[in-house]
Design a protein around this motif. Structure first.
Motif, PDB file in Angstrom:
ATOM      1  N   GLN A 129       0.866  -1.181   0.000  1.00  0.00           N
ATOM      2  CA  GLN A 129       0.000   0.000   0.000  1.00  0.00           C
ATOM      3  C   GLN A 129       0.907   1.238   0.000  1.00  0.00           C
ATOM      4  O   GLN A 129       1.652   1.478   0.948  1.00  0.00           O
ATOM      5  N   LEU A 130       0.871   1.998  -1.091  1.00  0.00           N
ATOM      6  CA  LEU A 130       1.835   3.084  -1.299  1.00  0.00           C
ATOM      7  C   LEU A 130       1.710   4.218  -0.290  1.00  0.00           C
ATOM      8  O   LEU A 130       2.725   4.759   0.155  1.00  0.00           O
ATOM      9  N   ASP A 131       0.499   4.590   0.080  1.00  0.00           N
ATOM     10  CA  ASP A 131       0.343   5.654   1.080  1.00  0.00           C
ATOM     11  C   ASP A 131       0.981   5.240   2.403  1.00  0.00           C
ATOM     12  O   ASP A 131       1.610   6.049   3.079  1.00  0.00           O
ATOM     13  N   ALA A 132       0.820   3.974   2.750  1.00  0.00           N
ATOM     14  CA  ALA A 132       1.414   3.469   3.993  1.00  0.00           C
ATOM     15  C   ALA A 132       2.932   3.471   3.898  1.00  0.00           C
ATOM     16  O   ALA A 132       3.619   3.868   4.853  1.00  0.00           O
ATOM     17  N   GLN A 133       3.461   3.039   2.772  1.00  0.00           N
ATOM     18  CA  GLN A 133       4.912   3.033   2.604  1.00  0.00           C
ATOM     19  C   GLN A 133       5.474   4.445   2.697  1.00  0.00           C
ATOM     20  O   GLN A 133       6.505   4.672   3.332  1.00  0.00           O
ATOM     21  N   ASN A 134       4.782   5.388   2.089  1.00  0.00           N
ATOM     22  CA  ASN A 134       5.201   6.791   2.158  1.00  0.00           C
ATOM     23  C   ASN A 134       5.082   7.321   3.581  1.00  0.00           C
ATOM     24  O   ASN A 134       5.973   8.006   4.078  1.00  0.00           O
ATOM     25  N   ARG A 135       4.008   6.988   4.245  1.00  0.00           N
ATOM     26  CA  ARG A 135       3.740   7.500   5.592  1.00  0.00           C
ATOM     27  C   ARG A 135       4.763   7.019   6.619  1.00  0.00           C
ATOM     28  O   ARG A 135       5.072   7.729   7.564  1.00  0.00           O
ATOM     29  N   LEU A 136       5.276   5.825   6.437  1.00  0.00           N
ATOM     30  CA  LEU A 136       6.227   5.287   7.417  1.00  0.00           C
ATOM     31  C   LEU A 136       7.433   6.196   7.601  1.00  0.00           C
ATOM     32  O   LEU A 136       7.967   6.305   8.701  1.00  0.00           O
ATOM     33  N   GLY A 137       7.831   6.874   6.571  1.00  0.00           N
ATOM     34  CA  GLY A 137       8.941   7.799   6.683  1.00  0.00           C
ATOM     35  C   GLY A 137       8.570   9.061   7.449  1.00  0.00           C
ATOM     36  O   GLY A 137       9.454   9.788   7.896  1.00  0.00           O
ATOM     37  N   LEU A 138       7.266   9.307   7.642  1.00  0.00           N
ATOM     38  CA  LEU A 138       6.798  10.518   8.317  1.00  0.00           C
ATOM     39  C   LEU A 138       6.467  10.301   9.788  1.00  0.00           C
ATOM     40  O   LEU A 138       6.414  11.243  10.548  1.00  0.00           O
ATOM     41  N   LEU A 139       6.249   9.044  10.178  1.00  0.00           N
ATOM     42  CA  LEU A 139       5.873   8.764  11.563  1.00  0.00           C
ATOM     43  C   LEU A 139       7.099   8.800  12.474  1.00  0.00           C
ATOM     44  O   LEU A 139       8.192   8.408  12.062  1.00  0.00           O
ATOM     45  N   LYS A 140       6.891   9.231  13.709  1.00  0.00           N
ATOM     46  CA  LYS A 140       7.978   9.211  14.681  1.00  0.00           C
ATOM     47  C   LYS A 140       8.238   7.758  15.070  1.00  0.00           C
ATOM     48  O   LYS A 140       7.299   6.977  15.217  1.00  0.00           O
ATOM     49  N   PRO A 141       9.492   7.388  15.251  1.00  0.00           N
ATOM     50  CA  PRO A 141       9.781   6.012  15.678  1.00  0.00           C
ATOM     51  C   PRO A 141       9.182   5.734  17.049  1.00  0.00           C
ATOM     52  O   PRO A 141       9.119   6.619  17.896  1.00  0.00           O
ATOM     53  N   VAL A 142       8.747   4.509  17.227  1.00  0.00           N
ATOM     54  CA  VAL A 142       8.187   4.103  18.517  1.00  0.00           C
ATOM     55  C   VAL A 142       9.341   3.715  19.445  1.00  0.00           C
ATOM     56  O   VAL A 142      10.214   2.936  19.061  1.00  0.00           O
ATOM     57  N   ALA A 143       9.347   4.284  20.653  1.00  0.00           N
ATOM     58  CA  ALA A 143      10.388   3.950  21.632  1.00  0.00           C
ATOM     59  C   ALA A 143      10.201   2.508  22.082  1.00  0.00           C
ATOM     60  O   ALA A 143       9.083   2.056  22.298  1.00  0.00           O
ATOM     61  N   LYS A 144      11.298   1.798  22.194  1.00  0.00           N
ATOM     62  CA  LYS A 144      11.231   0.383  22.610  1.00  0.00           C
ATOM     63  C   LYS A 144      11.586   0.225  24.060  1.00  0.00           C
ATOM     64  O   LYS A 144      12.261   0.899  24.678  1.00  0.00           O
TER      65      LYS A 144
END
Length: 144
Positions: A129-144
């Motif tokens: 899903q292209l919107d999701a692939q693009n969006r992943l670069g925009l989301l803040k990383p989740v702290a582990k």
């Protein structure tokens, strides 16, 4: 004709026929653009999608969620959009997964929860899903 066959199946309450007729009403013959919207047409499509979605058809669940999200053929309702996106997403619909992630990201219909948002967006991205692939670069990383 195809429309008569679908009408006959609708008389037998066939959910696939509901979805097919809804798509015929949404898209013109060449399937490239949505038809012009009218309130009467939107309500008819909404009803057909509701029937098919309640029967468990994933594509209808996603489309019904969009109608709720945008207020097409019904009152805008983010909680109902969330519920239908969730049903489509859990059946593996990539667009539903992306939209469900965005619901969690933006706090539409649920409280914002970035970790859950990222999970669903990653699920959609893994399916291409292209919107999701693009969006992943925009989301803040989740702290582990």
């Amino acid at each position: 004709t195809a429309r008569q066959l679908i009408t006959d199946l609708l008389a037998k309450n066939d959910p696939s026929a509901s979805l097919l007729l809804a798509k015929m009403l949404l898209f013109p013959a060449d399937n490239t653009e949505l038809k012009a919207s009218t309130d009467e047409n939107d309500k008819a499509i909404f009803s057909l999608l509701d029937n098919a979605a309640n029967a468990g058809l994933m594509e209808a669940q996603y489309l019904l969620a969009r109608f709720y999200q945008l207020g097409i053929g019904t009152t805008k309702n983010h909680k109902m959009a969330y519920q239908w996106y969730a049903m489509a997403a859990m059946q593996g619909d990539a667009d539903g997964q992306y939209q469900l992630g965005m619901q969690w990201n933006d706090g539409r219909g649920v409280r914002a929860y970035p970790e859950v948002a990222q999970f669903w967006i990653k699920q959609a991205a893994a399916q291409g899903q292209l919107d999701a692939q693009n969006r992943l670069g925009l989301l803040k990383p989740v702290a582990k």
